[in-house]
Design a protein around this motif. Structure first.
Motif, PDB file in Angstrom:
ATOM      1  N   GLU A 181      38.986  42.411  37.088  1.00  0.00           N
ATOM      2  CA  GLU A 181      37.948  42.487  38.122  1.00  0.00           C
ATOM      3  C   GLU A 181      38.483  42.716  39.536  1.00  0.00           C
ATOM      4  O   GLU A 181      37.717  43.074  40.424  1.00  0.00           O
ATOM      5  N   SER A 182      39.783  42.508  39.745  1.00  0.00           N
ATOM      6  CA  SER A 182      40.280  42.565  41.131  1.00  0.00           C
ATOM      7  C   SER A 182      41.742  43.018  41.160  1.00  0.00           C
ATOM      8  O   SER A 182      42.426  43.008  40.134  1.00  0.00           O
TER       9      SER A 182
ATOM     10  N   TRP B 215      44.065  41.370  42.446  1.00  0.00           N
ATOM     11  CA  TRP B 215      44.822  40.159  42.091  1.00  0.00           C
ATOM     12  C   TRP B 215      45.013  40.101  40.576  1.00  0.00           C
ATOM     13  O   TRP B 215      46.106  39.865  40.071  1.00  0.00           O
ATOM     14  N   ARG B 216      43.915  40.350  39.858  1.00  0.00           N
ATOM     15  CA  ARG B 216      43.967  40.229  38.399  1.00  0.00           C
ATOM     16  C   ARG B 216      44.900  41.290  37.809  1.00  0.00           C
ATOM     17  O   ARG B 216      45.661  41.017  36.883  1.00  0.00           O
TER      18      ARG B 216
ATOM     19  N   ASP C 241      46.550  30.207  35.801  1.00  0.00           N
ATOM     20  CA  ASP C 241      45.562  30.544  36.833  1.00  0.00           C
ATOM     21  C   ASP C 241      44.399  29.558  36.888  1.00  0.00           C
ATOM     22  O   ASP C 241      44.219  28.870  37.870  1.00  0.00           O
ATOM     23  N   ARG C 242      43.576  29.482  35.853  1.00  0.00           N
ATOM     24  CA  ARG C 242      42.393  28.617  35.899  1.00  0.00           C
ATOM     25  C   ARG C 242      42.478  27.525  34.845  1.00  0.00           C
ATOM     26  O   ARG C 242      43.057  27.740  33.787  1.00  0.00           O
TER      27      ARG C 242
ATOM     28  N   PHE D 245      42.385  25.795  44.110  1.00  0.00           N
ATOM     29  CA  PHE D 245      41.273  26.561  44.676  1.00  0.00           C
ATOM     30  C   PHE D 245      40.543  25.808  45.784  1.00  0.00           C
ATOM     31  O   PHE D 245      40.056  26.418  46.736  1.00  0.00           O
TER      32      PHE D 245
ATOM     33  N   ALA E 125      37.826  28.977  40.063  1.00  0.00           N
ATOM     34  CA  ALA E 125      38.285  29.601  41.310  1.00  0.00           C
ATOM     35  C   ALA E 125      37.131  29.690  42.312  1.00  0.00           C
ATOM     36  O   ALA E 125      37.333  29.539  43.524  1.00  0.00           O
TER      37      ALA E 125
ATOM     38  N   ARG F 186      36.775  26.958  45.506  1.00  0.00           N
ATOM     39  CA  ARG F 186      36.792  27.528  46.868  1.00  0.00           C
ATOM     40  C   ARG F 186      35.516  27.159  47.613  1.00  0.00           C
ATOM     41  O   ARG F 186      35.560  26.836  48.803  1.00  0.00           O
TER      42      ARG F 186
ATOM     43  N   PHE G  31      33.587  38.394  42.176  1.00  0.00           N
ATOM     44  CA  PHE G  31      34.994  38.732  42.410  1.00  0.00           C
ATOM     45  C   PHE G  31      35.267  40.238  42.358  1.00  0.00           C
ATOM     46  O   PHE G  31      36.426  40.647  42.185  1.00  0.00           O
TER      47      PHE G  31
ATOM     48  N   GLN H 101      35.330  35.051  48.895  1.00  0.00           N
ATOM     49  CA  GLN H 101      36.233  34.212  48.094  1.00  0.00           C
ATOM     50  C   GLN H 101      37.309  34.995  47.355  1.00  0.00           C
ATOM     51  O   GLN H 101      38.154  34.408  46.688  1.00  0.00           O
ATOM     52  N   ASN H 102      37.292  36.319  47.423  1.00  0.00           N
ATOM     53  CA  ASN H 102      38.512  37.074  47.138  1.00  0.00           C
ATOM     54  C   ASN H 102      38.515  38.347  47.989  1.00  0.00           C
ATOM     55  O   ASN H 102      37.479  38.753  48.539  1.00  0.00           O
TER      56      ASN H 102
ATOM     57  N   ASP I 177      43.431  35.703  48.466  1.00  0.00           N
ATOM     58  CA  ASP I 177      44.330  36.348  47.483  1.00  0.00           C
ATOM     59  C   ASP I 177      45.568  36.906  48.186  1.00  0.00           C
ATOM     60  O   ASP I 177      46.647  36.810  47.670  1.00  0.00           O
TER      61      ASP I 177
END
Ligand code: AHR
Length: 329
Positions: free
Chosen positions: A34-35, A37-38, A111-112, A130, A168, A172, A196, A221-222, A250
């Motif tokens: 999704e991002s 970061w991912r 991560d989570r 987070f 996450a 946050r 995200f 938030q990201n 991020d």
């Protein structure tokens, strides 16, 4: 003759080690892509596992929990040696993770954290703090507004939240809501999930801009949602980074670039690079070491347009332009 025997022994040992290395199979259930970061997180872990000569069984769940549950069960059926797991949401994992435990496959949380972490067994866990990241987003905002002489002005803040039910996002939000009231001039006027992603960040920001007369600050938030929102802000005829202060999370390279271009103001770091911890953990588990259940949070800094803004007690932001070349993801 003696030398020949020594060489042959070394060869046998090397072959044995190589065979051993490739005998390790790691199943990795990733939530999706999704991002930025991912993507960095996936690339980092997959390439590190393969660089060890281990076999990787990778599954991308496309943000769907049922896909992850299916992948975990497939890993059990295939008899992988280790499972790396990041949950798209935090609830609903107890049954399948207990199945992983029954199969006696060491589980490494990355991560989570699932909310059943207290009632399942996991070998070790590496993830973001987070709540602290959310606190840092809010603290940077309050201190930055003071630093530009807007500490007394009534400021309207909107928040783009991450995937509903993901720790996450929940964490946050919690951290932001904890610290925002310390700055009496910061008023949270709207909050909504942008999942995200850039596309949803842009769409939700468009609807905020249509329904709210005055928006001064966006807490995304990201970074991806913040970057999507930049397009919405420009389309509304406003100047991102000036008319609306944008704070992300991020610290991906695209956010550094947006900050340097003056279109974004700050990003709080959340590292996606867990491979050194994970590879070390698997090697130590192979050696029979026992871990405690401490969760490691390798959190670092805050990068912004100006530098020197306090974002946590005793911690000052670094100017993104000064370190952009060091950012690899
Ligand atoms: O869990 C980490 C978060 O998930 C990152 O902030 C975000 O970009 C990702 O989708």
């Amino acid at each position: 003759m003696k030398r020949l025997l020594t060489v042959m022994l070394a060869l046998v040992l090397a072959l044995g080690l190589a065979a051993n290395a490739s005998a390790i199979t790691v199943g990795f259930s990733q939530i999706g892509q999704e991002s930025d970061w991912r993507t960095a997180n996936t690339d980092d872990l997959c390439s590190a596992i393969e660089a060890q000569g281990w076999t990787l069984v990778y599954d991308d769940a496309n943000q769907q929990q049922p896909n992850q549950i299916r992948a975990l069960r497939n890993f059990i059926t295939q008899g992988v040696d280790y499972i790396l797991f990041t949950g798209v949401v935090s609830t609903g994992w107890e049954e399948v993770l207990k199945e992983v435990n029954e199969a006696e496959i060491p589980l490494i949380l990355v991560d989570r954290m699932p909310d059943c972490a207290d009632v399942i067994d996991y070998a070790c866990a590496f993830g973001g703090d987070f709540v602290e990241e959310g606190r840092r987003m809010a603290r940077w905002t309050g201190e930055y507004m003071k630093s530009i002489g807007r500490g007394e002005e009534e400021i309207n803040v909107v928040m783009l939240e991450g995937t509903t039910g993901a720790d996450a996002a929940v964490g946050r939000t919690e951290g932001i809501l904890e610290v925002l009231p310390e700055y009496e001039n910061l008023n949270l006027v709207a909050q909504q999930s942008g999942n995200f992603t850039r596309a949803e960040g842009q769409a939700v920001m468009e609807s905020f801009l249509k329904s709210i007369d005055k928006i001064d600050v966006l807490l995304a938030q990201n970074d991806d949602m913040g970057l999507g929102a930049i397009d919405a802000i420009k389309a509304a005829g406003l100047v991102p980074g000036e008319d609306i202060i944008i704070v992300g999370c991020d610290s991906v390279k695209a956010a550094f670039e947006a900050i340097v271009a003056g279109e974004m103001n700050a990003t709080i770091e959340c590292t996606p690079l867990y491979s050194p911890f994970v590879i070390d953990a698997i090697n130590r588990l192979e050696a029979g070491e026992v871990f405690d259940k401490t969760v490691i949070h390798p959190e670092e800094g805050c990068f912004d347009s100006v530098g020197g803004i306090e974002y946590a007690e005793g911690k000052l932001s670094v100017k993104a332009a000064d370190v952009i070349d060091e950012r690899v993801y």
